[in-house]
Design a protein around this motif. Sequence first.
Motif, PDB file in Angstrom:
ATOM      1  N   ALA A 321       0.863  -1.186   0.000  1.00 45.25           N
ATOM      2  CA  ALA A 321       0.000   0.000   0.000  1.00 45.25           C
ATOM      3  C   ALA A 321       0.898   1.234   0.000  1.00 45.25           C
ATOM      4  O   ALA A 321       1.857   1.298   0.772  1.00 45.25           O
ATOM      5  CB  ALA A 321      -0.914   0.007   1.217  1.00 45.25           C
ATOM      6  N   PRO A 322       0.614   2.216  -0.835  1.00 42.64           N
ATOM      7  CA  PRO A 322       1.464   3.400  -0.939  1.00 42.64           C
ATOM      8  C   PRO A 322       1.422   4.240   0.332  1.00 42.64           C
ATOM      9  O   PRO A 322       0.439   4.231   1.076  1.00 42.64           O
ATOM     10  CB  PRO A 322       0.855   4.165  -2.109  1.00 42.64           C
ATOM     11  N   THR A 323       2.485   4.975   0.573  1.00 44.29           N
ATOM     12  CA  THR A 323       2.574   5.814   1.770  1.00 44.29           C
ATOM     13  C   THR A 323       2.769   7.292   1.434  1.00 44.29           C
ATOM     14  O   THR A 323       2.735   8.132   2.336  1.00 44.29           O
ATOM     15  CB  THR A 323       3.724   5.344   2.667  1.00 44.29           C
ATOM     16  N   GLU A 324       3.001   7.612   0.176  1.00 42.09           N
ATOM     17  CA  GLU A 324       3.060   8.992  -0.306  1.00 42.09           C
ATOM     18  C   GLU A 324       2.346   9.080  -1.643  1.00 42.09           C
ATOM     19  O   GLU A 324       2.058   8.058  -2.272  1.00 42.09           O
ATOM     20  CB  GLU A 324       4.521   9.473  -0.485  1.00 42.09           C
ATOM     21  N   ALA A 325       2.110  10.303  -2.085  1.00 38.31           N
ATOM     22  CA  ALA A 325       1.446  10.516  -3.369  1.00 38.31           C
ATOM     23  C   ALA A 325       2.481  10.374  -4.486  1.00 38.31           C
ATOM     24  O   ALA A 325       2.911  11.345  -5.110  1.00 38.31           O
ATOM     25  CB  ALA A 325       0.789  11.890  -3.408  1.00 38.31           C
ATOM     26  N   SER A 326       2.874   9.136  -4.733  1.00 44.45           N
ATOM     27  CA  SER A 326       3.908   8.830  -5.718  1.00 44.45           C
ATOM     28  C   SER A 326       3.280   8.288  -6.995  1.00 44.45           C
ATOM     29  O   SER A 326       2.136   7.839  -6.996  1.00 44.45           O
ATOM     30  CB  SER A 326       4.876   7.790  -5.141  1.00 44.45           C
ATOM     31  N   TRP A 327       4.054   8.333  -8.086  1.00 44.77           N
ATOM     32  CA  TRP A 327       3.574   7.698  -9.303  1.00 44.77           C
ATOM     33  C   TRP A 327       4.748   7.080 -10.055  1.00 44.77           C
ATOM     34  O   TRP A 327       5.899   7.499  -9.915  1.00 44.77           O
ATOM     35  CB  TRP A 327       2.807   8.673 -10.191  1.00 44.77           C
ATOM     36  N   GLY A 328       4.439   6.056 -10.817  1.00 44.86           N
ATOM     37  CA  GLY A 328       5.452   5.392 -11.617  1.00 44.86           C
ATOM     38  C   GLY A 328       4.804   4.649 -12.757  1.00 44.86           C
ATOM     39  O   GLY A 328       3.573   4.493 -12.815  1.00 44.86           O
ATOM     40  N   ILE A 329       5.632   4.198 -13.680  1.00 48.86           N
ATOM     41  CA  ILE A 329       5.147   3.460 -14.841  1.00 48.86           C
ATOM     42  C   ILE A 329       5.191   1.967 -14.517  1.00 48.86           C
ATOM     43  O   ILE A 329       6.254   1.412 -14.241  1.00 48.86           O
ATOM     44  CB  ILE A 329       5.987   3.789 -16.082  1.00 48.86           C
TER      45      ILE A 329
END
Length: 455
Positions: A321-329
Amino acid sequence: MDARFVKTVTDARTIVEDRGLDFVKVGVFDIDGVLRGKYLSTKKFFSVLEDGFGFCDVVLGWDANDQLYDKESYTGWANGYADATVVPVIDSCRELPLEDNMLFFLLEFGDRAAGVCPRQTLKRVLAKASDMGFTAAAACEFEFFLFNESPESIREKNYHGLTTFTPGNFGYSMLRASVEHNFYEQLLALCEEMDMPIEGLHTETGPGVLEAAIAYDEALKAADKGALFKTFTKVLAQKNDLMATFMAKWSKNYPGQSGHIHLSLADKNGTGSFFDSAKENNISDTMRHFIGGQQKLMPEFLAMIAPTINSYTRLIPGFWAPTEASWGIDNRTCALRAILGSEKSQRVEYRIAAADMNPHIAIAAALGSGLWGIENKIEPTTPIKGNAYTQEFPEELALPKTLWEAAQALKKSRPARELFGDAFVDHYVITREWEEREFRKAITDWEMQRYFEII
């Protein structure tokens, strides 16, 4: 007539008459995504098809445990919990195959209640998309745990020592899916008959946990399907002497249960708006700005995505589960996963959501923030490569750690008020603040074990 073909008031009358029904079932989703409904006689149903009828507005003024909110915005004692207008959603007609010769219609709130109605809130976001020249498609996927328990047994056990449907960790297990094929096949058939078909169903890692990916559709219908899936999966489970939970996390020993949302935009001609072969990774400016808006507003909108106290137990490093507002491909450690593909399939997976989400509200937040990004040409950060859990992020991308913090961020969010309206934001924040205050009254097992003897 097939329930899928019901599109008009005349169709609704025809299918009910042809089936010889004395009653139909109707229901509306509340703030927490709980389906509240009743039987209506055929005569009553026909009389309300066009103009709707009064439904006690208390369903917007109490929590998932039927406890009245202690602060009033939309409804409360001051207005005597008066009726609010609900209107049948004609093209939501569905078979109820687990019952004998019964049809179901969704309702949505109108008039003064429209401002706080979850389904109407999503419709306002979709109207904005249309004004911007877009149509939106979406799909929900849910993880849920199954238990060999009943509503009585879980209470008798005080939710401790529960027996899971199957033992051990066995993700993508063909063994489990074959031995327990009866339930799998019942669920697949139920969802097909209820017009919420499943594209994929498999075991996840954990004892008795399944994941179901619902086929994509126009965003409003996708939200309806996601919300109905949760309710009727529970119905099917209990009819099989099982129980299903869509809590974000029921045990500290296992990963939480996701409720990921897949989103894409197309123009009015149906051409995908996220694909541009002239751009890096075929990511169009529209898709890049959409991701930028989602990333920028995720901390402000988190209460709409993670709506319960339990939601925040899932948002910790190392548990998928993500912990920051991150993005990736194609990076599953990120909050936003850009999925590359053809013009028809390229999309964004909004991975921060859990299975406890209200699909109408969560899709409104995920879609609305993306539209805001397009409108304001918001640039996302450089896409994350590798493990997002081990990387550092700027403070503005940090997510609220509790429901209270998330509610305060939403309360102060100007974009939220522009997208969803003051009525919705004010009412929704009151409901989340109430949830936090109710939790503060609880004495947890952790506190008893930690303090009872020692402190």
